[in-house]
Design a protein around this motif. Sequence first.
Motif, PDB file in Angstrom:
ATOM      1  N   GLY A 114       0.726  -1.134   0.081  1.00 54.61           N
ATOM      2  CA  GLY A 114       0.012   0.272  -0.007  1.00 54.61           C
ATOM      3  C   GLY A 114       0.787   1.401   0.085  1.00 54.61           C
ATOM      4  N   LEU A 115       1.804   1.383   0.678  1.00 52.31           N
ATOM      5  CA  LEU A 115       2.764   2.426   0.928  1.00 52.31           C
ATOM      6  C   LEU A 115       3.427   2.605  -0.473  1.00 52.31           C
ATOM      7  CD1 LEU A 115       4.284   1.713   4.332  1.00 52.31           C
ATOM      8  CD2 LEU A 115       2.665   3.622   3.736  1.00 52.31           C
ATOM      9  N   MET A 116       4.041   1.537  -1.199  1.00 54.33           N
ATOM     10  CA  MET A 116       4.558   1.741  -2.441  1.00 54.33           C
ATOM     11  C   MET A 116       3.582   2.205  -3.328  1.00 54.33           C
ATOM     12  SD  MET A 116       7.905   0.961  -1.957  1.00 54.33           S
ATOM     13  CE  MET A 116       8.365   0.900  -3.401  1.00 54.33           C
ATOM     14  N   LEU A 117       2.344   1.748  -3.476  1.00 56.43           N
ATOM     15  CA  LEU A 117       1.387   2.340  -4.250  1.00 56.43           C
ATOM     16  C   LEU A 117       1.039   3.718  -4.206  1.00 56.43           C
ATOM     17  CD1 LEU A 117      -1.154  -0.637  -4.544  1.00 56.43           C
ATOM     18  CD2 LEU A 117       0.334   0.174  -6.321  1.00 56.43           C
ATOM     19  N   GLU A 118       1.064   4.245  -3.058  1.00 53.11           N
ATOM     20  CA  GLU A 118       0.895   5.534  -2.547  1.00 53.11           C
ATOM     21  C   GLU A 118       2.104   6.403  -3.142  1.00 53.11           C
ATOM     22  OE1 GLU A 118       0.510   8.189   1.635  1.00 53.11           O
ATOM     23  OE2 GLU A 118      -0.031   6.049   1.538  1.00 53.11           O
ATOM     24  N   HIS A 119       3.337   6.038  -2.817  1.00 50.10           N
ATOM     25  CA  HIS A 119       4.482   6.501  -3.459  1.00 50.10           C
ATOM     26  C   HIS A 119       4.536   6.790  -4.928  1.00 50.10           C
ATOM     27  CE1 HIS A 119       8.491   7.830  -3.429  1.00 50.10           C
ATOM     28  NE2 HIS A 119       9.135   6.819  -4.134  1.00 50.10           N
ATOM     29  N   GLU A 129       1.787   7.066  -6.746  1.00 44.95           N
ATOM     30  CA  GLU A 129       0.836   8.025  -6.896  1.00 44.95           C
ATOM     31  C   GLU A 129       1.740   9.340  -6.810  1.00 44.95           C
ATOM     32  OE1 GLU A 129      -2.119   7.794  -8.813  1.00 44.95           O
ATOM     33  OE2 GLU A 129      -1.338   6.062  -9.004  1.00 44.95           O
ATOM     34  N   SER A 130       2.377   9.554  -5.678  1.00 43.57           N
ATOM     35  CA  SER A 130       2.791  10.676  -5.113  1.00 43.57           C
ATOM     36  C   SER A 130       4.134  11.303  -6.364  1.00 43.57           C
ATOM     37  CB  SER A 130       3.680  10.608  -3.719  1.00 43.57           C
ATOM     38  OG  SER A 130       4.641  11.550  -3.666  1.00 43.57           O
ATOM     39  N   LEU A 131       4.643  10.146  -6.995  1.00 42.00           N
ATOM     40  CA  LEU A 131       5.829  10.363  -7.878  1.00 42.00           C
ATOM     41  C   LEU A 131       5.050  10.930  -9.258  1.00 42.00           C
ATOM     42  CD1 LEU A 131       8.426   7.663  -7.616  1.00 42.00           C
ATOM     43  CD2 LEU A 131       8.439   9.909  -7.012  1.00 42.00           C
ATOM     44  N   GLN A 183       4.218  14.623  -8.763  1.00 41.53           N
ATOM     45  CA  GLN A 183       5.449  15.381  -8.648  1.00 41.53           C
ATOM     46  C   GLN A 183       5.980  15.609 -10.078  1.00 41.53           C
ATOM     47  OE1 GLN A 183       8.677  13.852  -6.706  1.00 41.53           O
ATOM     48  NE2 GLN A 183      10.007  15.669  -6.959  1.00 41.53           N
ATOM     49  N   THR A 184       5.694  14.774 -10.954  1.00 47.23           N
ATOM     50  CA  THR A 184       6.116  14.637 -12.280  1.00 47.23           C
ATOM     51  C   THR A 184       5.225  15.579 -13.055  1.00 47.23           C
ATOM     52  OG1 THR A 184       7.066  12.296 -12.317  1.00 47.23           O
ATOM     53  CG2 THR A 184       6.550  13.533 -14.329  1.00 47.23           C
ATOM     54  N   PHE A 185       3.794  15.565 -12.983  1.00 52.00           N
ATOM     55  CA  PHE A 185       3.150  15.961 -13.916  1.00 52.00           C
ATOM     56  C   PHE A 185       2.291  17.420 -13.345  1.00 52.00           C
ATOM     57  CE2 PHE A 185       2.902  11.657 -15.167  1.00 52.00           C
ATOM     58  CZ  PHE A 185       3.514  11.700 -16.495  1.00 52.00           C
ATOM     59  N   GLU A 212       4.640  21.261   1.449  1.00 49.47           N
ATOM     60  CA  GLU A 212       3.976  20.310   2.275  1.00 49.47           C
ATOM     61  C   GLU A 212       3.717  19.024   1.694  1.00 49.47           C
ATOM     62  OE1 GLU A 212       1.551  18.428   5.383  1.00 49.47           O
ATOM     63  OE2 GLU A 212       2.555  20.129   5.276  1.00 49.47           O
ATOM     64  N   GLY A 213       3.706  19.005   0.144  1.00 52.12           N
ATOM     65  CA  GLY A 213       3.780  17.541  -0.548  1.00 52.12           C
ATOM     66  C   GLY A 213       5.142  17.029  -0.426  1.00 52.12           C
ATOM     67  N   LEU A 214       5.980  17.867  -0.670  1.00 52.56           N
ATOM     68  CA  LEU A 214       7.498  17.277  -0.402  1.00 52.56           C
ATOM     69  C   LEU A 214       7.616  16.687   0.991  1.00 52.56           C
ATOM     70  CD1 LEU A 214       9.661  19.948  -2.262  1.00 52.56           C
ATOM     71  CD2 LEU A 214       8.954  17.719  -2.999  1.00 52.56           C
ATOM     72  N   ARG A 215       7.183  17.480   2.258  1.00 58.59           N
ATOM     73  CA  ARG A 215       7.410  16.864   3.380  1.00 58.59           C
ATOM     74  C   ARG A 215       6.598  15.511   3.595  1.00 58.59           C
ATOM     75  NH1 ARG A 215       4.689  16.124   7.575  1.00 58.59           N
ATOM     76  NH2 ARG A 215       2.785  17.017   6.904  1.00 58.59           N
ATOM     77  N   GLN A 216       5.399  15.552   3.155  1.00 63.91           N
ATOM     78  CA  GLN A 216       4.454  14.489   3.127  1.00 63.91           C
ATOM     79  C   GLN A 216       5.339  12.932   2.413  1.00 63.91           C
ATOM     80  OE1 GLN A 216       0.650  15.462   1.449  1.00 63.91           O
ATOM     81  NE2 GLN A 216       0.238  16.171   3.414  1.00 63.91           N
ATOM     82  N   GLN A 217       5.910  13.497   1.204  1.00 61.81           N
ATOM     83  CA  GLN A 217       6.672  12.497   0.478  1.00 61.81           C
ATOM     84  C   GLN A 217       7.946  11.919   1.314  1.00 61.81           C
ATOM     85  OE1 GLN A 217       8.861  13.307  -3.289  1.00 61.81           O
ATOM     86  NE2 GLN A 217       7.600  11.961  -4.234  1.00 61.81           N
ATOM     87  N   GLU A 218       8.644  12.983   1.973  1.00 61.33           N
ATOM     88  CA  GLU A 218       9.633  12.316   2.890  1.00 61.33           C
ATOM     89  C   GLU A 218       9.139  11.540   3.900  1.00 61.33           C
ATOM     90  OE1 GLU A 218      11.639  15.778   4.176  1.00 61.33           O
ATOM     91  OE2 GLU A 218      12.130  16.442   2.293  1.00 61.33           O
ATOM     92  N   GLU A 219       8.128  11.733   4.774  1.00 60.73           N
ATOM     93  CA  GLU A 219       7.555  10.994   5.594  1.00 60.73           C
ATOM     94  C   GLU A 219       6.915   9.467   4.925  1.00 60.73           C
ATOM     95  OE1 GLU A 219       7.283  11.338   8.824  1.00 60.73           O
ATOM     96  OE2 GLU A 219       8.305  13.193   8.668  1.00 60.73           O
TER      97      GLU A 219
END
Length: 63
Positions: free
Chosen positions: A15-20, A22-24, A27-29, A35-42
């Motif tokens: 689940g975490l990898m799928l969330e990651h 989506e985050s990528l 970030q790409t598009f 805040e988004g970068l902070r959430q991605q780091e967490e």
Amino acid sequence: MNRRSLEKLRDELRGLMLEHIESLKTQTFVGLDEEGLRQQEELLKRIREVSAAFLAALKRNGP
């Protein structure tokens, strides 16, 4: 650790990898704000923690 716990760790990591992923995509598009970068780091921190726990459980349980 029993088989159930191993499955829970595997499912959480998936689940975490799928969330990651989506985050990528976001970030790409679209781009991420601070805040988004902070959430991605967490998220990456949590992925590392769960990965370590999963690998340790696999090692304890054998093949």
